[in-house]
Write a protein that holds these residues in place. Sequence first.
Motif, PDB file in Angstrom:
ATOM      1  N   GLN A 190      10.645  27.566  34.453  1.00 43.70           N
ATOM      2  CA  GLN A 190       9.420  26.854  33.871  1.00 43.70           C
ATOM      3  C   GLN A 190       9.350  25.704  35.115  1.00 43.70           C
ATOM      4  N   THR A 191       8.012  25.712  35.415  1.00 46.86           N
ATOM      5  CA  THR A 191       7.457  24.624  36.241  1.00 46.86           C
ATOM      6  C   THR A 191       7.648  23.308  35.409  1.00 46.86           C
ATOM      7  N   SER A 192       8.320  22.244  35.795  1.00 42.76           N
ATOM      8  CA  SER A 192       8.519  20.796  34.985  1.00 42.76           C
ATOM      9  C   SER A 192       8.678  19.868  35.821  1.00 42.76           C
ATOM     10  N   ASP A 193       8.840  18.618  35.049  1.00 43.41           N
ATOM     11  CA  ASP A 193       8.850  17.238  35.334  1.00 43.41           C
ATOM     12  C   ASP A 193      10.013  16.892  34.994  1.00 43.41           C
ATOM     13  N   GLY A 194      10.762  15.978  35.853  1.00 47.34           N
ATOM     14  CA  GLY A 194      11.983  15.050  35.403  1.00 47.34           C
ATOM     15  C   GLY A 194      12.733  14.550  36.334  1.00 47.34           C
ATOM     16  N   ALA A 195      13.689  13.683  36.169  1.00 42.95           N
ATOM     17  CA  ALA A 195      14.526  13.038  37.367  1.00 42.95           C
ATOM     18  C   ALA A 195      16.220  12.939  36.532  1.00 42.95           C
ATOM     19  N   GLY A 196      16.916  12.691  37.629  1.00 42.62           N
ATOM     20  CA  GLY A 196      18.433  12.433  37.125  1.00 42.62           C
ATOM     21  C   GLY A 196      18.831  11.602  38.270  1.00 42.62           C
ATOM     22  N   ALA A 197      19.966  10.819  37.883  1.00 43.02           N
ATOM     23  CA  ALA A 197      20.801   9.930  38.752  1.00 43.02           C
ATOM     24  C   ALA A 197      22.098   9.746  38.383  1.00 43.02           C
ATOM     25  N   LEU A 198      23.046   9.679  39.733  1.00 45.89           N
ATOM     26  CA  LEU A 198      24.388   9.594  39.621  1.00 45.89           C
ATOM     27  C   LEU A 198      24.815   8.513  40.355  1.00 45.89           C
ATOM     28  N   ILE A 199      25.780   7.608  39.822  1.00 44.16           N
ATOM     29  CA  ILE A 199      26.499   6.746  40.792  1.00 44.16           C
ATOM     30  C   ILE A 199      27.755   7.135  41.178  1.00 44.16           C
ATOM     31  N   LEU A 200      28.024   7.022  42.482  1.00 45.60           N
ATOM     32  CA  LEU A 200      29.250   7.568  43.094  1.00 45.60           C
ATOM     33  C   LEU A 200      30.008   6.356  43.590  1.00 45.60           C
ATOM     34  N   ALA A 201      31.288   6.275  43.602  1.00 45.84           N
ATOM     35  CA  ALA A 201      31.908   5.129  43.853  1.00 45.84           C
ATOM     36  C   ALA A 201      33.507   5.536  44.539  1.00 45.84           C
ATOM     37  N   SER A 202      34.018   4.664  45.652  1.00 43.79           N
ATOM     38  CA  SER A 202      35.241   4.948  46.292  1.00 43.79           C
ATOM     39  C   SER A 202      36.298   4.404  45.019  1.00 43.79           C
ATOM     40  N   GLU A 203      37.503   4.786  45.439  1.00 43.31           N
ATOM     41  CA  GLU A 203      38.877   4.368  44.495  1.00 43.31           C
ATOM     42  C   GLU A 203      38.572   2.866  44.581  1.00 43.31           C
ATOM     43  N   ALA A 204      38.171   2.152  45.791  1.00 48.64           N
ATOM     44  CA  ALA A 204      38.482   0.758  45.896  1.00 48.64           C
ATOM     45  C   ALA A 204      37.450   0.214  45.097  1.00 48.64           C
ATOM     46  N   ALA A 205      36.257   0.734  45.021  1.00 46.98           N
ATOM     47  CA  ALA A 205      35.279   0.013  44.160  1.00 46.98           C
ATOM     48  C   ALA A 205      35.630   0.323  42.556  1.00 46.98           C
ATOM     49  N   VAL A 206      36.129   1.694  42.338  1.00 44.23           N
ATOM     50  CA  VAL A 206      36.700   1.802  40.831  1.00 44.23           C
ATOM     51  C   VAL A 206      37.186   0.602  40.403  1.00 44.23           C
TER      52      VAL A 206
END
Length: 401
Positions: A257-273
């Motif tokens: 189906q043609t659609s509308d939407g968005a998604g987001a992920l945050i990625l971090a290094s071990e040091a930042a974790v």
Amino acid sequence: MKQVQEAYIVAATRTPIGRSHRGYFRNTRPDDLLATALRAALAQVPGLDPKAIEDVICGCAIPEAQQGLNVARIGAVLAGLPKSVGGITVNRFCASGLSAVQMAADRIRVGEADVMIAAGTESMSMVPMMGNSPSLSPTIFTNPDDIESYGIAYGMGLTAEKVAQQWKVSRDAQDEFAYQSHMKAIAAMKAGEFASEITPVEVAERSVNLESAEVTVNTRTVNLDEGARPDTTVEGLSKLRTVFSARGSVTAGNSSQTSDGAGALILASEAAVKRFGLKPLARFVSYASRGVPPHIMGIGPIEAIPAALRYAGLNQNDIDWIELNEAFAAQSLAVINTLGLDASKVNPMGGAIALGHPLGATGAIRSATVIHALQRKNLKYGMVTMCVGMGQGAAGIFERV
């Protein structure tokens, strides 16, 4: 120079997916959808200092009009991120969102960043599939051999017909696959399986009283994908007329189906974790993209999946959950049958035929799906894979931590 390090996903969310043109988000701008997803992702990591974010990489398949002018940077500004956070928009058509995740992970893995955001956004209500003013090289109209080298000009539906013919995928099999997509999606919704990955969105709808000239604004909150139909039947699907070829087998019912939407992920290094006290959801393991003949673009995952597995040092049986984007039932079945994928692991909560396919956002959306599924089901490895217009395939692998 820093040593190579791991990239962890510490937040993952998405908006509901709305039907294009007449659905939830028909009047909602894609940059606003992106901003909503970005704010929601940040809310999942309250300990993170937003100033530590290096960049926002956002996938978008048709980056023009309401989603043009570098929608990644616009979304970051609308979301209230610090002005120090950059933004870049990337386009690999249907794999744009997954490529954004890969690029963000790679920046961390090579030691050039500690915190990155990967995202995707697309409004097929506001921006048509080929854009508002498509301009293809005139060469394709003078050289018949070149027509097939342009997957989009050739027509996505016709590529699915080619795959159905070459891989001998019957109309009955396609309709059954489409039916199961809807049934799995409805069952997952009833069980609340999507709750952890979806950020509810408030939608405003305006109406005008022509006599009084008064404008009424009604708001409602949407928290589920709009496309799944509980009344779908194989019999009903079988009655739909073919769309792309008079003697073909591909219909609107067994296509995404043609659609509308968005998604987001945050990625971090071990040091930042460690620095911000974050809890990793998954580790980014590997990614691969491959090219295939454009006129059978749907088989792209057949080439990309083995490469991603090889880079990860894994076997196909190691993967516990597979999000295979259902551009068409024909190409999905061709991929599943050719690679011998375990059908019980493929799209356990339905796919794009039921849930929708907002092009450049789909990779980020399905990444959120698989990451939360691994957590919820206590599984180890998950994969997101899709075919790509003009003849490509992409696959990314995640590990629950």
